[in-house]
Motif scaffolding. Structure first.
Motif: not given
Length: 224
Positions: A38, A104, A107-108, A127, A131
């Motif tokens: 990420i 982001f 996402w994490s 992921s 990405g």
């Protein structure tokens, strides 16, 4: 009758083996790997004014921290209720300057939750898909991106001359604001380039009566 073992019996120590060492190690290693992925995607797709490596490191740490928290929550129902109460009083004051940074962060957090839940294929495949999508769409350059041209002229005649020059050398030119003072006119114009060249702004600054010409992209970068 109370025994020696009962005295030292603790519910805290009973939770030591609730999550195996193998599960912890595998989850945290995968969290670090996906968090690093990420971070690399964030670095490749950053389009803001000033890049912050600290935010990228935060993405890696946030993925691992979320994994650790969810592992603890899934291993103990009582702990999960206490964790919800503890997290409900946390307040963050850091401003997010770029809208894409929010994606982001989520996402994490999502990767950490999915990994701790044991859905490893979903975390890895999801992921990779996210990405690749970000790399394709964020890094795609568009020649129709809008810019702001800030002009300072000494009068009406030089203003008209500069505006005509811009209309001839750009795809689109629209006046957004105009400030008039004694012997000075300032114009803010939204323009769209014909191509990637910005050399015309140098010629514009050399026109008679034009005191200065600045080209600014919508994300705040000075182009000329």
């Amino acid at each position: 009758m109370t025994t020696f073992q009962d005295i030292f019996k603790s519910s805290f120590l009973e939770n030591v083996a609730s999550v195996s060492l193998l599960d912890m190690s595998l989850a945290l290693i995968l969290a670090f790997g996906l968090g690093l992925f990420i971070f690399l995607v964030y670095k490749k797709t950053f389009t803001g004014v000033m890049y912050s490596s600290g935010f990228g490191v935060t993405l890696v740490a946030l993925t691992m921290i979320t994994t650790m928290v969810i592992l603890a929550v899934t291993s103990n129902v009582v702990l999960s209720l206490g964790m919800v109460g503890a997290l409900s009083i946390v307040r963050f004051r850091t401003a997010i300057k770029e809208p894409l940074d929010i994606a982001f962060l989520f996402w994490s957090i999502a990767v950490g939750i999915v990994l701790a839940a044991g859905l490893i294929p979903l975390a890895v495949f999801g992921s990779v898909v996210i990405g690749v999508m970000l790399l394709i769409f964020v890094n795609r350059k568009s020649r129709c991106d809008p810019y702001i041209a800030v002009l300072q002229c000494d009068g009406q005649e030089s203003e008209s001359r500069a505006a005509d020059f811009l209309r001839q050398n750009t795809r689109r030119c629209v006046v957004k604001s105009k400030t008039v003072q004694k012997d000075a006119v300032e114009l803010n114009l939204e323009i769209r380039l014909k191509d990637e060249s910005t050399a015309f702004i140098n010629a514009l600054a050399d026109l008679p009566g034009v005191r200065s010409a600045v080209l600014v992209s919508y994300n705040g970068d000075y182009m000329g």
